[in-house]
Design a protein around this motif. Structure first.
Motif, mmCIF file in Angstrom:
data_model
loop_
_atom_site.group_PDB
_atom_site.id
_atom_site.type_symbol
_atom_site.label_atom_id
_atom_site.label_comp_id
_atom_site.label_asym_id
_atom_site.label_seq_id
_atom_site.Cartn_x
_atom_site.Cartn_y
_atom_site.Cartn_z
ATOM 1 N N SER A 1 0.802 -1.222 0.000
ATOM 2 C CA SER A 1 0.000 0.000 0.000
ATOM 3 C C SER A 1 0.838 1.277 0.000
ATOM 4 C CB SER A 1 -0.945 0.009 1.193
ATOM 5 O OG SER A 1 -0.220 0.176 2.382
ATOM 6 N N LYS A 2 2.134 1.164 0.269
ATOM 7 C CA LYS A 2 2.973 2.361 0.314
ATOM 8 C C LYS A 2 3.146 2.940 -1.075
ATOM 9 C CE LYS A 2 5.389 1.597 4.504
ATOM 10 N NZ LYS A 2 6.535 1.173 5.207
ATOM 11 N N GLU A 3 3.123 4.288 -1.119
ATOM 12 C CA GLU A 3 3.330 4.951 -2.396
ATOM 13 C C GLU A 3 4.773 4.779 -2.830
ATOM 14 O OE1 GLU A 3 1.165 8.682 -3.296
ATOM 15 O OE2 GLU A 3 1.051 8.743 -1.112
ATOM 16 N N ASP A 4 4.965 4.794 -4.107
ATOM 17 C CA ASP A 4 6.284 4.649 -4.687
ATOM 18 C C ASP A 4 7.147 5.867 -4.351
ATOM 19 O OD1 ASP A 4 7.433 4.355 -8.128
ATOM 20 O OD2 ASP A 4 8.404 3.839 -6.250
ATOM 21 N N ILE A 5 8.283 5.631 -3.706
ATOM 22 C CA ILE A 5 9.160 6.723 -3.278
ATOM 23 C C ILE A 5 9.661 7.525 -4.474
ATOM 24 C CG2 ILE A 5 11.259 5.338 -3.213
ATOM 25 C CD1 ILE A 5 10.649 7.868 -0.545
ATOM 26 N N ASP A 6 9.841 6.869 -5.620
ATOM 27 C CA ASP A 6 10.314 7.594 -6.802
ATOM 28 C C ASP A 6 9.306 8.654 -7.241
ATOM 29 O OD1 ASP A 6 12.634 6.068 -6.848
ATOM 30 O OD2 ASP A 6 11.799 4.600 -8.243
ATOM 31 N N GLN A 7 8.033 8.330 -7.176
ATOM 32 C CA GLN A 7 6.998 9.292 -7.556
ATOM 33 C C GLN A 7 6.944 10.439 -6.547
ATOM 34 O OE1 GLN A 7 5.346 9.111 -10.406
ATOM 35 N NE2 GLN A 7 4.305 11.019 -10.004
ATOM 36 N N LEU A 8 7.044 10.105 -5.265
ATOM 37 C CA LEU A 8 7.048 11.144 -4.237
ATOM 38 C C LEU A 8 8.264 12.055 -4.399
ATOM 39 C CD1 LEU A 8 5.987 9.058 -1.123
ATOM 40 C CD2 LEU A 8 4.575 10.628 -2.453
ATOM 41 N N GLU A 9 9.399 11.447 -4.748
ATOM 42 C CA GLU A 9 10.620 12.219 -4.956
ATOM 43 C C GLU A 9 10.445 13.201 -6.124
ATOM 44 O OE1 GLU A 9 14.664 10.711 -6.647
ATOM 45 O OE2 GLU A 9 14.643 10.329 -4.470
ATOM 46 N N LYS A 10 9.808 12.743 -7.184
ATOM 47 C CA LYS A 10 9.559 13.605 -8.344
ATOM 48 C C LYS A 10 8.696 14.807 -7.935
ATOM 49 C CE LYS A 10 7.265 13.702 -12.834
ATOM 50 N NZ LYS A 10 6.550 14.916 -12.483
ATOM 51 N N PHE A 11 7.650 14.559 -7.176
ATOM 52 C CA PHE A 11 6.784 15.650 -6.718
ATOM 53 C C PHE A 11 7.564 16.613 -5.815
ATOM 54 C CE2 PHE A 11 2.989 12.597 -7.142
ATOM 55 C CZ PHE A 11 2.776 12.976 -8.457
ATOM 56 N N PHE A 12 8.429 16.054 -4.958
ATOM 57 C CA PHE A 12 9.253 16.886 -4.082
ATOM 58 C C PHE A 12 10.158 17.790 -4.919
ATOM 59 C CE2 PHE A 12 13.207 17.821 -1.916
ATOM 60 C CZ PHE A 12 12.776 18.301 -0.689
ATOM 61 N N ILE A 13 10.815 17.196 -5.917
ATOM 62 C CA ILE A 13 11.724 17.957 -6.772
ATOM 63 C C ILE A 13 10.988 19.101 -7.463
ATOM 64 C CG2 ILE A 13 13.065 17.795 -8.927
ATOM 65 C CD1 ILE A 13 13.964 14.976 -7.877
ATOM 66 N N ASP A 14 9.770 18.832 -7.899
ATOM 67 C CA ASP A 14 8.986 19.866 -8.575
ATOM 68 C C ASP A 14 8.605 21.012 -7.635
ATOM 69 O OD1 ASP A 14 9.105 18.377 -10.901
ATOM 70 O OD2 ASP A 14 7.090 17.538 -10.686
ATOM 71 N N ALA A 15 8.414 20.729 -6.362
ATOM 72 C CA ALA A 15 7.891 21.731 -5.430
ATOM 73 C C ALA A 15 8.941 22.365 -4.519
ATOM 74 C CB ALA A 15 6.811 21.088 -4.556
ATOM 75 N N ALA A 16 10.056 21.710 -4.309
ATOM 76 C CA ALA A 16 10.982 22.101 -3.245
ATOM 77 C C ALA A 16 11.593 23.488 -3.394
ATOM 78 C CB ALA A 16 12.088 21.058 -3.100
ATOM 79 N N LYS A 17 11.985 23.878 -4.599
ATOM 80 C CA LYS A 17 12.651 25.172 -4.752
ATOM 81 C C LYS A 17 11.705 26.315 -4.400
ATOM 82 C CE LYS A 17 15.477 28.014 -7.650
ATOM 83 N NZ LYS A 17 16.199 28.180 -8.883
ATOM 84 N N SER A 18 10.525 26.292 -4.970
ATOM 85 C CA SER A 18 9.546 27.342 -4.691
ATOM 86 C C SER A 18 9.187 27.363 -3.208
ATOM 87 C CB SER A 18 8.295 27.102 -5.546
ATOM 88 O OG SER A 18 7.253 27.947 -5.164
#
Length: 131
Positions: free
Chosen positions: A81-98
């Motif tokens: 049931s755990k979300e894929d860490i790679d997908q979460l990482e991608k979302f983090f990369i997209d949002a982290a700078k802003s």
């Protein structure tokens, strides 16, 4: 005075970024050192327990094995049931700078909570010196 569409969009962006950052940080916190637990490894463990249950004659050992199987089945559900860490990482990369710029969060702070340097580089968060 009603909010402008621009203000509403900015609030929505902030909520999206916060969710992405939080989900990634929670996934990082859930990781444990050592070999990662996979669904296949848990299934193999369950099969091994089933084999041992078929041959075990000691009633106390049978109870322990049955509990071990229940625990393994629960672990399997968690892993699946755990979300894929790679997908979460991608979302983090997209949002982290802003998010970092808006909240004043430094490279060092991200590193201290366990975000890998590679991920911060991909996100465009510059490495800074501590004062």
């Amino acid at each position: 005075m009603p909010m402008s569409d621009e203000h509403k969009a900015a609030l929505a962006q902030g909520r999206r970024e916060s969710r992405a950052i939080k989900a990634y940080l929670e996934a990082l916190g859930a990781r444990r050192p050592g070999r990662p637990v996979t669904a296949d490894s848990v299934r193999k463990r369950i099969a091994s327990i089933d084999e041992r249950l078929g041959t075990e004659e000691d009633p106390l050992k049978q109870v322990e094995l049955r509990q071990e199987r229940i625990d393994a089945e629960s672990a399997l559900k968690d892993v699946e049931s755990k979300e894929d860490i790679d997908q979460l990482e991608k979302f983090f990369i997209d949002a982290a700078k802003s998010y970092s710029e808006r909240k004043g969060i430094s490279y060092t702070a991200w590193r201290q909570v366990g975000v890998p340097a590679r991920v911060l580089k991909e996100a465009g968060i510059p490495r800074t010196r501590q004062s």
